[in-house]
Design a protein around this motif. Structure first.
Motif, PDB file in Angstrom:
ATOM      1  N   GLY A  66       0.813  -1.216   0.000  1.00 35.74           N
ATOM      2  CA  GLY A  66       0.000   0.000   0.000  1.00 35.74           C
ATOM      3  C   GLY A  66       0.842   1.259   0.000  1.00 35.74           C
ATOM      4  O   GLY A  66       0.580   2.203  -0.754  1.00 35.74           O
ATOM      5  N   GLY A 219      -3.362  -2.021  -5.740  1.00 40.73           N
ATOM      6  CA  GLY A 219      -3.053  -1.030  -4.718  1.00 40.73           C
ATOM      7  C   GLY A 219      -4.261  -0.691  -3.881  1.00 40.73           C
ATOM      8  O   GLY A 219      -4.181  -0.582  -2.652  1.00 40.73           O
ATOM      9  N   LEU A 223      -4.820  -1.263   0.286  1.00 42.75           N
ATOM     10  CA  LEU A 223      -5.130  -0.091   1.100  1.00 42.75           C
ATOM     11  C   LEU A 223      -6.434  -0.291   1.871  1.00 42.75           C
ATOM     12  O   LEU A 223      -6.536   0.035   3.055  1.00 42.75           O
ATOM     13  N   LYS A 226      -6.001  -3.066   4.650  1.00 40.45           N
ATOM     14  CA  LYS A 226      -5.326  -2.546   5.837  1.00 40.45           C
ATOM     15  C   LYS A 226      -6.245  -1.630   6.640  1.00 40.45           C
ATOM     16  O   LYS A 226      -6.311  -1.698   7.863  1.00 40.45           O
ATOM     17  N   SER A 286      -9.521   5.783  -2.013  1.00 40.49           N
ATOM     18  CA  SER A 286      -8.582   4.767  -1.523  1.00 40.49           C
ATOM     19  C   SER A 286      -7.339   5.382  -0.895  1.00 40.49           C
ATOM     20  O   SER A 286      -6.821   4.864   0.098  1.00 40.49           O
ATOM     21  N   THR A 287      -6.841   6.482  -1.467  1.00 40.27           N
ATOM     22  CA  THR A 287      -5.579   7.066  -0.994  1.00 40.27           C
ATOM     23  C   THR A 287      -5.771   8.164   0.043  1.00 40.27           C
ATOM     24  O   THR A 287      -4.834   8.499   0.757  1.00 40.27           O
TER      25      THR A 287
END
Length: 452
Positions: A66, A219, A223, A226, A286-287
């Motif tokens: 991630g 990715g 992410l 987690k 997501s980020t």
């Protein structure tokens, strides 16, 4: 004998693959958290050694992959902003156009932020998420000091452009890129030769963006896995009213406010905008970072929405820095929530001060780490509410940050479309083409070494 033609199964689009990765990550993360024992871990013995499931999967594999994925996106931000801004600025035939671009962009960003926090305060007063909530015995939060608006304006001028790029100071990079592009445009043949080099660099960087986009489903999966393996479910239940109110106002602002503004100021169809924003919004979700999503947002604005690079290269990076609509919504709801928990009655003047402070702070705290909570601390101080109240909501802020980042990048592209349309730097055919930019997302990794 001729070989019979076989119908090839249709490949899943990038949006579908990202969505599948996100859902799979949420499910896997939730299952891992559910399977942990009371100590928060599930361990087993291998050859006499105790192996931690949490350590291997969550803190090991998921964390490493991630972080590498997010770092790879951030890696492109500075070169993308610098190169695309230089290309866009050097191609402007009318220098006064740059001033119009900046004026329109900043006015729209500040206007949408003011609307966002006004909606947040209004609905928070109606729903009253803090009434009946008990104050925890120990609620502490140490706020970082934010720079003044005057200092931010001074800091916009880079003393060392290379250092600004190394530190990712977006406002300084924007200023230097614009000045560099203007100088190129005024240098004649030398500037034209250099422009060709920058245009080639821009093409290479956008191809690198496309390659990373194809790796996005993996990715996004790690992410999300987690996140939902570590999220504190109990905290969410305790703040359920606050949590869903913020989500509701975020969605209301994104789908109603943006739709009305886009239709009134440009005449464009908002449904097309939202459909083409899916990839960028999923990346942002997501980020939780507008900066990390910037390469994808730029790709969406230019190749899917039809905004010319000369406009998108200026408005989109500027929006990722100062457009804080999602954060402003969190601040509005949080301010009312904290005031109600502490039993403090705020006047109409106080609420107007909240709206004004949060709107101006969206520029004043640009580029500061932890910008959302810093801005909230500034707002609370303006209306004499205890900054320690931030500790009440910080447990769910990470999940809310994901949604408000998706709202922010949608606002960035909405403003880019309006400004581009007003400057006749907009391709309506690309905007209305449902397949625009889709082909560019596909990369054949088996043939990357061949010229095609």
């Amino acid at each position: 004998m001729p070989q019979s033609s076989q119908i090839q199964p249709k490949k899943l689009g990038l949006t579908a693959r990202i969505f599948i990765g996100m859902i799979a990550g949420i499910v896997i993360g939730a299952l891992l958290q559910w399977s942990f024992d009371d100590s928060g871990d599930l361990s087993f013995s291998v050859f006499g050694l105790q192996v931690s499931t949490y350590g291997i999967l969550v803190e090991g594999i998921f964390n490493v992959i991630g972080e590498i994925f997010v770092a790879s996106l951030k890696m492109l931000v500075v070169p993308l902003v610098f190169v695309s801004l230089v290309c866009g600025t050097s191609s402007l035939s009318d220098p006064s156009k740059l001033g119009r671009l900046g004026g329109k962009s900043i006015l729209l960003y500040l206007g949408t932020t003011a609307i966002a926090i006004s909606l947040a305060v209004t609905f928070a007063l109606i729903v009253a998420p803090g009434e009946g909530e008990s104050l925890p015995s120990q609620a502490t939060y140490e706020a970082k000091e934010a720079p003044s608006l005057g200092q931010v304006i001074i800091n916009m001028m880079p003393t060392n452009p290379i250092n600004a790029m190394a530190e990712g100071n977006m406002l300084q990079i924007i200023v230097f890129s614009v000045l560099f592009g203007i100088a190129m445009a005024m240098t004649g043949n030398t500037g034209k030769r250099l422009t060709n080099v920058f245009e080639d660099l821009s093409t290479v960087i956008m191809k690198l963006v496309t390659i990373l986009m194809n790796l996005a489903p993996y990715g996004v999966f790690v992410l999300m896995a987690k996140m939902f393996a570590t999220v504190d479910i109990d905290t969410i239940f305790k703040l359920l009213k606050y949590f869903f109110l913020v989500i509701f106002v975020l969605l209301l602002h994104a789908f109603v406010s943006y739709s009305v503004i886009l239709k009134l100021l440009s005449g464009l169809n908002p449904l097309i905008l939202f459909r083409k924003m899916r990839d960028a919004a999923l990346f942002a979700f997501s980020t939780s970072s507008s900066s990390a999503t910037l390469p994808i947002t730029m790709e969406t604005a230019t190749k899917k929405l039809g905004v010319k690079s000369s406009v998108a290269s200026f408005t989109v990076p500027l929006g990722s820095t100062i457009n804080m609509d999602g954060t402003a919504i969190m601040q509005g709801v949080a301010t009312v929530f904290i005031a109600q928990v502490y039993a403090v009655d705020l006047t109409l003047a106080d609420y107007l001060m909240v709206i004004l402070t949060a709107t101006l702070a969206s520029v004043g705290t640009a580029g500061v780490p932890g910008v959302g909570l810093i801005m909230l601390a500034m707002v609370l101080q303006q209306v004499n509410l205890p900054v320690e109240g931030i500790a009440l909501i910080i447990g769910v802020d990470r999940l809310l940050d994901m949604t408000r980042t998706a709202v922010n990048v949608t606002g960035d592209c909405m403003v880019a479309c309006i400004v581009g349309k007003s400057e006749n730097e907009f391709d309506a055919d690309v905007f209305n083409d449902t397949d625009a930019g889709i082909k560019d997302e596909e990369v054949d990794f088996k043939h990357l070494d061949k010229n095609s």
